[in-house]
Write an enzyme that holds these catalytic residues in place. Structure first.
Site, mmCIF file in Angstrom:
data_model
loop_
_atom_site.group_PDB
_atom_site.id
_atom_site.type_symbol
_atom_site.label_atom_id
_atom_site.label_comp_id
_atom_site.label_asym_id
_atom_site.label_seq_id
_atom_site.Cartn_x
_atom_site.Cartn_y
_atom_site.Cartn_z
ATOM 1 N N LYS A 121 0.809 -1.219 0.000
ATOM 2 C CA LYS A 121 0.000 0.000 0.000
ATOM 3 C C LYS A 121 0.839 1.265 0.000
ATOM 4 O O LYS A 121 0.565 2.192 -0.749
ATOM 5 C CB LYS A 121 -0.866 0.033 1.261
ATOM 6 C CG LYS A 121 -2.183 -0.615 1.105
ATOM 7 C CD LYS A 121 -2.996 -0.274 2.337
ATOM 8 C CE LYS A 121 -4.377 -0.838 2.246
ATOM 9 N NZ LYS A 121 -5.080 -0.634 3.521
ATOM 10 N N ARG A 297 -5.887 -7.402 -11.862
ATOM 11 C CA ARG A 297 -6.563 -8.618 -12.360
ATOM 12 C C ARG A 297 -7.878 -8.218 -13.020
ATOM 13 O O ARG A 297 -8.282 -7.061 -12.971
ATOM 14 C CB ARG A 297 -6.879 -9.532 -11.169
ATOM 15 C CG ARG A 297 -7.724 -8.819 -10.132
ATOM 16 C CD ARG A 297 -8.445 -9.720 -9.164
ATOM 17 N NE ARG A 297 -9.472 -8.967 -8.472
ATOM 18 C CZ ARG A 297 -9.308 -8.251 -7.379
ATOM 19 N NH1 ARG A 297 -8.117 -8.182 -6.798
ATOM 20 N NH2 ARG A 297 -10.314 -7.582 -6.844
#
Ligand code: MV4
Length: 673
Positions: A121, A297
């Site tokens: 992150k 994805r």
């Protein structure tokens, strides 16, 4: 120049609906497909959807779908030259992408470096800040001393949100409202992060109290092209699980929309992204938006983007992975109308959305309807197991505008028939029919704000539903008995005559249906083929006919209703007017001994054989005690005492065959003290 690798055989490293969906596109492109399956999935739909299938281990995902070595072995054994990871499982695991590269297999996804860059992150935020992508005001530095963190929080301004750097999907978040609570909050969040992720580093952000989750679909190729395919709004979530997704985001200002799309493309370019990606933003009420994370994805909710753009994103992925250029330039990508997706789960909204496992005794989806798409990976008769996500299907609707897409969703949900497992279809229907949702008022607090409205409400249920369910169940049993008698070749057998001969003197029967942990005692007679229910002074007459495919036509006090019924053992599900009503036959019992009477007869609820008798003359019993066990239709029905009392006379014993309505015993109610 990038070479073109033409994929001949694609291995799909996934299961369920996404494996089926990927196979569909691959086939349409002329690509041979390989499914992989665990021991639990040998008969699964995704195995049948592929040309070849290869076993990769035991049921637990850790031993099968998550085994990179097994997948590479499967690819080698089947001659696959590419692997599509789908979503979940190994889709964002850089090790699979690496193993593919080493084995000279095309990985359908971005480069290892892009997956890794978005895996952390704080690192992702650094990259995005440098690329000029807006971030929530906050701190994501490496200095993790309590003093630095406290100073940062004070500078950001309260309320602040503490997030575990290593967290994700809402895990390890903590809101701090006031400066006095900061030190404790930081210490607590660090402890939690260390325990949950083995890493106590924190990020601090300004806390947005009512944000929306808006994400942008991006696509890039190896030729330097990057485009967006508009945004999706996924604000309606429950415990960080998406419930409804839609495209485009309702009520979004055009200027915000284009700024967000541009920021998403900047994000993709900043990491030399290739393939399908999603850039997630949180958006404040005033339209300011901030980068949250990037998913490297294909996402569960990609069909809503396909619906509004008319493009096949899996086909795009394959083409880009082969080294081709994006099929369209930005100026040729357009959006039309509005699309919604809901996720149908085997989970029980009445029991805190507890996942359900078991057999789907009934599973049918709406017949081909305009603007309705169903992506499912299970079929009727399949088992939802404990090993995987309990998603049954995704329902996607498209319309000229949001109202049309919504109406189609409502209707499509009303035409989903699921029996055998509790599921969220009725709940989803309440969500998409909620006035606030219809008005486009979607934010991340939606589910919480309208919790009471979204809860099942008995009073909203049609009052005659239990009677209809009971009539359907009784009629199904009666038809079974007749069929058996006919098969037995004796049309004069008492089984065949069990009904219809007591036109005048028809005895009163009782049966208990359980519905949402509540018992309903129904009293009825069968008069001339019509079930007559006695309800407080009132009689309700129901004539039912059961047809092929579960169609149930009923005349209810003169009004004809069309419904469907699914009967599995003692469970009956009636589908009527878009809602499933599920009842379980608990006990079949008793006539006569109603409250206020002091004696009565307990009648056989259906023809069968007494396989056990627990009482004799004189036995004292309490209400609900088992008296006898009747075996009928290969099932055992416990006949229970209708009240506290004593057995006055026994008319049958164990081993006896009894007719429907046979007077089994005489029962005397104990005098009230
Ligand atoms: C936030 C937030 C408010 N302010 N960050 C939850 C999951 C993770 N991806 C980010 N999440 C949030 N981050 C700031 N600075 C509120 C949430 C949040 C949320 C975000 C998107 C969708 C649903 C959500 C539900 C609760 C909290």
């Amino acid at each position: 120049m990038t070479e073109i690798h033409t994929i001949r055989t694609l291995l799909i490293a996934n299961r369920g609906e996404i494996a089926c969906r990927i196979a569909r596109t691959a086939r349409s492109l002329g690509i041979r497909t390989v499914a992989v399956y665990s021991e639990a999935d040998a008969a699964a739909l995704h195995v049948a959807a592929a040309d070849t299938a290869y076993p990769i281990g035991p049921a637990p995902a850790a031993d099968s779908y998550l085994r990179i070595d097994h997948l590479i072995e499967a690819a080698k054994a089947t001659g696959a030259d590419a692997i599509h990871p789908g979503y979940g499982f190994l889709s964002e695991n850089p090790e699979l992408a690496r193993a593919c590269a080493e084995a000279d297999i095309l990985f359908i996804g971005p480069d290892v470096s892009a997956i890794e860059a978005m895996g952390s992150k704080a690192a992702a935020k650094d990259i995005m800040a440098k690329a000029g992508v807006p971030l929530v005001p906050g701190y994501h530095g490496t200095d993790q001393s309590a003093q630095t963190l406290e100073n940062a929080a004070v500078e950001i301004g309260f309320p602040v949100l503490l997030k575990a750097s290593a967290g994700g999907g809402g895990k390890g978040m903590r809101v701090v409202e006031r400066a006095e609570d900061l030190a404790d909050g930081i210490a607590g969040a660090k402890r939690e992060a260390a325990a949950a992720f083995g890493d106590d580093r924190l990020l601090i952000e300004k806390y947005l109290t009512r944000p929306r989750h808006v994400e942008v679909q991006v696509f890039a190729d190896r030729h330097g092209n990057a485009v967006h395919l508009f945004e999706r709004d996924c604000s309606v979530q429950r415990r960080h699980q998406k419930v409804v997704e839609e495209a485009p985001a309702p009520g979004l200002d055009e200027s915000v929309r284009s700024a967000m799309a541009k920021a998403a493309i900047d994000a993709a370019k900043a990491i030399d992204y290739v393939g399908a990606g999603t850039v997630e933003f949180i958006m404040d009420e005033d339209g300011s938006f901030y980068f949250m994370e990037m998913n490297t994805r294909l996402q569960v909710e990609h069909p809503v983007t396909e619906a509004i753009t008319g493009e096949d994103l899996v086909a795009w992925q394959i083409r880009v992975a082969e080294g081709g250029t994006l099929p369209l330039t930005q100026d040729r990508i357009s959006a039309s109308g509005h699309a919604l997706e809901v996720r149908i789960y085997a989970e029980d909204p009445e029991r805190e959305f507890l996942p359900q496992t078991g057999r789907l005794s009934r599973l049918t989806f709406p017949e081909k309807m305009d603007g309705v798409r169903v992506d499912s990976g299970v079929a009727e008769g399949d088992t939802v197991s404990v090993h995987y996500d309990p998603m049954i299907a995704k329902l996607i609707t498209h319309g000229r505008d949001r109202a049309e897409a919504l109406r189609r969703m409502s209707r499509a949900l009303g035409n989903v028939r699921i029996a055998g497992l509790a599921n969220n279809v009725p709940y989803l229907k309440r969500v998409v029919e909620h006035p606030a949702f219809i008005a486009g008022g979607v934010d991340t607090r939606f589910i919480e704000t309208y919790r009471a409205d979204l809860a099942a409400d008995e009073t909203r249920e049609a009052g005659n539903m239990p009677l209809l369910a009971a009539a359907a169940l009784l009629e199904a049993r009666r038809l079974d008995v007749l069929r058996q008698a006919r098969l037995g070749g004796d049309p004069y057998s008492p089984w065949a005559m069990a009904y219809g001969w007591r036109l005048n003197d028809s005895p009163l029967h009782g049966l208990t249906l359980q519905h949402d942990a509540e018992d309903l005692l129904l009293l009825y007679r069968l008069e001339d083929g019509v079930y007559v229910f006695e309800q407080e002074e009132k009689q309700i007459r129901i004539a039912v006919s059961l047809h092929a495919g579960g169609r149930l036509e009923a005349r209810l006090d003169g009004i004809t209703v069309q419904a469907e019924a699914s009967i599995e053992g003692d469970v009956v599900t009636v589908f009527y007017d878009g809602t499933a009503h599920r009842y379980v036959l608990k006990t079949a019992l008793a006539s006569g001994a109603e409250a206020g009477e002091d004696s009565g007869h307990v009648a056989a609820p259906m023809p069968g054989k007494l396989i056990a008798v627990h009482v004799t003359e004189g036995t004292e019993v309490s209400k609900g005690d088992p008296l006898m066990v009747l075996e009928a239709m290969k099932m055992e029905h416990v006949i229970r005492s209708p009240d506290d009392g004593v057995i006055a006379a026994m008319h049958y014993g164990a081993g006896d065959q009894v007719e429907e309505g046979a007077d089994l015993l005489v029962f005397e109610t104990r005098a009230a003290d």
